[in-house]
Scaffold this motif. Structure first.
Motif, short mmCIF file in Angstrom:
data_model
loop_
_atom_site.label_atom_id
_atom_site.label_comp_id
_atom_site.label_asym_id
_atom_site.label_seq_id
_atom_site.Cartn_x
_atom_site.Cartn_y
_atom_site.Cartn_z
N ARG A 24 44.34 52.59 4.14
CA ARG A 24 44.11 53.26 2.70
C ARG A 24 42.51 53.67 2.62
NH1 ARG A 24 46.65 48.87 -1.39
NH2 ARG A 24 48.67 49.52 -1.22
N GLY A 26 41.33 55.07 5.46
CA GLY A 26 41.52 56.31 6.31
C GLY A 26 41.86 56.08 7.78
N ILE A 31 47.60 53.64 10.06
CA ILE A 31 48.65 54.44 9.14
C ILE A 31 49.98 54.47 10.31
CG2 ILE A 31 49.37 56.75 8.54
CD1 ILE A 31 46.65 56.99 7.33
N LYS A 69 48.62 56.22 1.03
CA LYS A 69 47.22 56.81 0.79
C LYS A 69 46.91 56.75 -0.87
CE LYS A 69 46.33 59.81 4.72
NZ LYS A 69 46.24 61.22 5.33
#
Length: 74
Positions: A24, A26, A31, A69
């Protein structure tokens, strides 16, 4: 400058909550790791959708990334 409180995802199996928080904020590696965790489920779901499997897999992965996100931490 990046946040100092980021926990490294280089350890073999970091807790999912750590991956989620990093994703979250980045962190691309987090991810990718989350997508890898859900890949077996994505491939399983893709078998039941009446569209080209590659398209379904790509769409499910994209939606998962978007969900990660967008979601609120609370």
């Amino acid at each position: 400058m990046e946040k100092e409180n980021k926990i490294s995802v280089t350890q073999k199996n970091p807790p999912f909550s750590t991956l989620l928080l990093n994703a979250r904020s980045g962190d691309g590696a987090s991810i990718i790791k989350i997508v890898e965790i859900f890949e077996p489920d994505i491939y399983n779901l893709a078998r039941f959708i009446q569209l080209p499997q590659e398209d379904v897999i790509q769409t499910l992965k994209a939606e998962l990334i978007q969900l990660i996100k967008q979601s609120d931490i609370s």
